[in-house]
Design a protein around this motif. Structure first.
Motif, PDB file in Angstrom:
ATOM      1  N   LYS A  68      -9.588  19.574 -16.502  1.00  0.00           N
ATOM      2  CA  LYS A  68      -9.947  17.878 -17.036  1.00  0.00           C
ATOM      3  C   LYS A  68      -8.561  16.935 -15.629  1.00  0.00           C
ATOM      4  O   LYS A  68      -9.131  16.600 -15.118  1.00  0.00           O
ATOM      5  N   GLU A  69      -7.279  17.376 -15.897  1.00  0.00           N
ATOM      6  CA  GLU A  69      -6.579  17.279 -15.328  1.00  0.00           C
ATOM      7  C   GLU A  69      -6.663  17.399 -13.731  1.00  0.00           C
ATOM      8  O   GLU A  69      -6.634  16.843 -13.027  1.00  0.00           O
ATOM      9  N   ALA A  70      -7.437  19.119 -12.950  1.00  0.00           N
ATOM     10  CA  ALA A  70      -7.914  19.517 -11.697  1.00  0.00           C
ATOM     11  C   ALA A  70      -8.923  18.595 -11.055  1.00  0.00           C
ATOM     12  O   ALA A  70      -8.870  17.801  -9.578  1.00  0.00           O
ATOM     13  N   ALA A  71     -10.136  17.974 -12.356  1.00  0.00           N
ATOM     14  CA  ALA A  71     -10.712  16.551 -11.472  1.00  0.00           C
ATOM     15  C   ALA A  71      -9.676  15.782 -11.206  1.00  0.00           C
ATOM     16  O   ALA A  71     -10.208  15.169 -10.246  1.00  0.00           O
ATOM     17  N   GLU A  72      -9.273  15.134 -12.499  1.00  0.00           N
ATOM     18  CA  GLU A  72      -8.485  13.791 -12.477  1.00  0.00           C
ATOM     19  C   GLU A  72      -7.508  13.812 -11.110  1.00  0.00           C
ATOM     20  O   GLU A  72      -7.620  12.929  -9.995  1.00  0.00           O
ATOM     21  N   ILE A  73      -7.115  15.503 -10.105  1.00  0.00           N
ATOM     22  CA  ILE A  73      -6.203  15.274  -8.973  1.00  0.00           C
ATOM     23  C   ILE A  73      -7.402  14.906  -7.810  1.00  0.00           C
ATOM     24  O   ILE A  73      -7.492  13.997  -7.226  1.00  0.00           O
ATOM     25  N   ARG A  74      -8.394  15.651  -7.854  1.00  0.00           N
ATOM     26  CA  ARG A  74      -9.686  15.620  -7.089  1.00  0.00           C
ATOM     27  C   ARG A  74      -9.871  14.072  -6.467  1.00  0.00           C
ATOM     28  O   ARG A  74      -9.711  13.210  -5.256  1.00  0.00           O
ATOM     29  N   LEU A  95       7.947  13.814   8.139  1.00  0.00           N
ATOM     30  CA  LEU A  95       6.965  14.208   7.457  1.00  0.00           C
ATOM     31  C   LEU A  95       6.171  12.371   6.449  1.00  0.00           C
ATOM     32  O   LEU A  95       4.974  12.286   6.192  1.00  0.00           O
ATOM     33  N   ALA A  96       6.320  11.305   6.987  1.00  0.00           N
ATOM     34  CA  ALA A  96       6.411  10.498   6.380  1.00  0.00           C
ATOM     35  C   ALA A  96       4.942   9.563   5.599  1.00  0.00           C
ATOM     36  O   ALA A  96       4.874   9.923   7.494  1.00  0.00           O
ATOM     37  N   GLY A  97       4.784   9.190   5.925  1.00  0.00           N
ATOM     38  CA  GLY A  97       2.839   8.880   5.554  1.00  0.00           C
ATOM     39  C   GLY A  97       2.110   9.693   5.126  1.00  0.00           C
ATOM     40  O   GLY A  97       0.802   9.813   5.765  1.00  0.00           O
ATOM     41  N   GLN A  98       2.131  11.141   5.519  1.00  0.00           N
ATOM     42  CA  GLN A  98       1.711  12.052   4.796  1.00  0.00           C
ATOM     43  C   GLN A  98       1.858  12.555   3.513  1.00  0.00           C
ATOM     44  O   GLN A  98       2.630  12.782   2.775  1.00  0.00           O
ATOM     45  N   THR A  99       0.732  13.698   3.345  1.00  0.00           N
ATOM     46  CA  THR A  99       0.524  14.488   1.742  1.00  0.00           C
ATOM     47  C   THR A  99       1.545  15.186   2.174  1.00  0.00           C
ATOM     48  O   THR A  99       1.188  16.100   2.897  1.00  0.00           O
ATOM     49  N   VAL A 100       2.582  15.327   1.254  1.00  0.00           N
ATOM     50  CA  VAL A 100       3.112  16.816   1.463  1.00  0.00           C
ATOM     51  C   VAL A 100       3.675  17.452   0.497  1.00  0.00           C
ATOM     52  O   VAL A 100       4.138  16.452  -0.505  1.00  0.00           O
ATOM     53  N   ASP A 159       0.605  -1.186  -0.377  1.00  0.00           N
ATOM     54  CA  ASP A 159      -0.071   0.156   0.022  1.00  0.00           C
ATOM     55  C   ASP A 159       0.912   1.254  -0.292  1.00  0.00           C
ATOM     56  O   ASP A 159       0.346   2.641  -0.830  1.00  0.00           O
ATOM     57  N   GLY A 160       1.760   0.920   0.521  1.00  0.00           N
ATOM     58  CA  GLY A 160       2.965   1.911   0.997  1.00  0.00           C
ATOM     59  C   GLY A 160       2.879   2.418  -0.895  1.00  0.00           C
ATOM     60  O   GLY A 160       3.239   4.303  -0.629  1.00  0.00           O
ATOM     61  N   GLU A 161       4.200   2.191  -1.131  1.00  0.00           N
ATOM     62  CA  GLU A 161       4.118   1.523  -2.973  1.00  0.00           C
ATOM     63  C   GLU A 161       3.143   3.078  -3.342  1.00  0.00           C
ATOM     64  O   GLU A 161       3.434   2.920  -5.047  1.00  0.00           O
ATOM     65  N   ALA A 162       2.198   1.592  -3.245  1.00  0.00           N
ATOM     66  CA  ALA A 162       1.233   1.783  -4.141  1.00  0.00           C
ATOM     67  C   ALA A 162       0.619   3.620  -3.420  1.00  0.00           C
ATOM     68  O   ALA A 162       0.500   4.728  -5.076  1.00  0.00           O
ATOM     69  N   ARG A 163       1.074   4.089  -2.921  1.00  0.00           N
ATOM     70  CA  ARG A 163       0.664   5.858  -2.681  1.00  0.00           C
ATOM     71  C   ARG A 163       1.686   6.192  -3.096  1.00  0.00           C
ATOM     72  O   ARG A 163       0.824   7.135  -3.858  1.00  0.00           O
ATOM     73  N   GLN A 164       2.494   6.059  -3.245  1.00  0.00           N
ATOM     74  CA  GLN A 164       3.677   6.708  -4.009  1.00  0.00           C
ATOM     75  C   GLN A 164       3.744   7.161  -5.166  1.00  0.00           C
ATOM     76  O   GLN A 164       3.219   8.055  -6.029  1.00  0.00           O
ATOM     77  N   VAL A 165       3.011   5.729  -6.010  1.00  0.00           N
ATOM     78  CA  VAL A 165       2.567   5.456  -7.425  1.00  0.00           C
ATOM     79  C   VAL A 165       1.538   6.544  -7.371  1.00  0.00           C
ATOM     80  O   VAL A 165       1.416   7.654  -8.429  1.00  0.00           O
ATOM     81  N   VAL A 166       0.155   7.208  -6.703  1.00  0.00           N
ATOM     82  CA  VAL A 166      -0.898   8.071  -6.394  1.00  0.00           C
ATOM     83  C   VAL A 166      -0.014   8.598  -6.631  1.00  0.00           C
ATOM     84  O   VAL A 166      -0.492  10.047  -7.808  1.00  0.00           O
ATOM     85  N   GLY A 167       0.880   9.454  -5.681  1.00  0.00           N
ATOM     86  CA  GLY A 167       1.424  10.728  -6.102  1.00  0.00           C
ATOM     87  C   GLY A 167       2.099  11.545  -6.693  1.00  0.00           C
ATOM     88  O   GLY A 167       1.886  12.697  -7.111  1.00  0.00           O
ATOM     89  N   SER A 168       2.947  10.111  -7.102  1.00  0.00           N
ATOM     90  CA  SER A 168       3.352  10.914  -8.876  1.00  0.00           C
ATOM     91  C   SER A 168       1.880  10.710  -9.963  1.00  0.00           C
ATOM     92  O   SER A 168       2.891  12.019 -10.287  1.00  0.00           O
TER      93      SER A 168
END
Length: 150
Positions: free
Chosen positions: A78-84, A129-134, A46-55
């Protein structure tokens, strides 16, 4: 893997509700996750998956900047909607006060005194700050202000 299972369920829900924007974003995310698994040669956690989402979120933000400069507000929207949509799969954003505390602690722990120490401070602060969106750029700017080069 719970993350992939949640994503597959969300894709099915988006198909049922005919939400094309959500469906496209989720399919793109699933493809990126599967690509990462192929790269690694194993299932990702899950941690790696969240890194993919972040990228992917970072890529979308960069695209918004480029589309806005190019006068293509339709594509930026359209990109902003995908970000949300993608941000719902990220941990909560770090509180600015928590970022400030992490930077202050990192400066104290590393003994940083000048702008030459930014790299060490950034590494320590981001670890805290690991584990948080920063936003790394925001943390970097704050470190620069604290060390007197901003």
């Amino acid at each position: 893997m719970p993350f992939i299972d949640d994503l597959s369920k969300a894709i099915a829900d988006a198909m049922r509700t005919r939400d094309q924007i959500r469906l496209g974003a989720l399919r793109m995310l699933k493809a990126a996750l599967m690509n990462r698994e192929v790269e690694r040669g194993r299932s990702i956690d899950d941690g790696e998956a969240r890194q993919v989402v972040g990228s992917l979120v970072k890529q979308r933000r960069d695209s918004i900047e480029q589309f806005t400069k190019g006068g293509r507000q339709d594509l930026a929207d359209k990109e902003a909607a995908e970000i949300r949509i993608l941000e719902t799969y990220l941990p909560p954003a770090a509180d600015p006060a928590a970022v400030e505390r992490a930077v202050a602690e990192a400066i104290r722990e590393t003994g940083a005194t000048s702008p030459r120490d930014i790299g060490r401070v950034m590494k320590a602060a981001m670890a805290k700050l690991a584990g948080q969106t920063v936003d790394g750029n925001a943390v970097n700017e704050f470190v620069r202000q604290k060390l007197g080069s901003g």
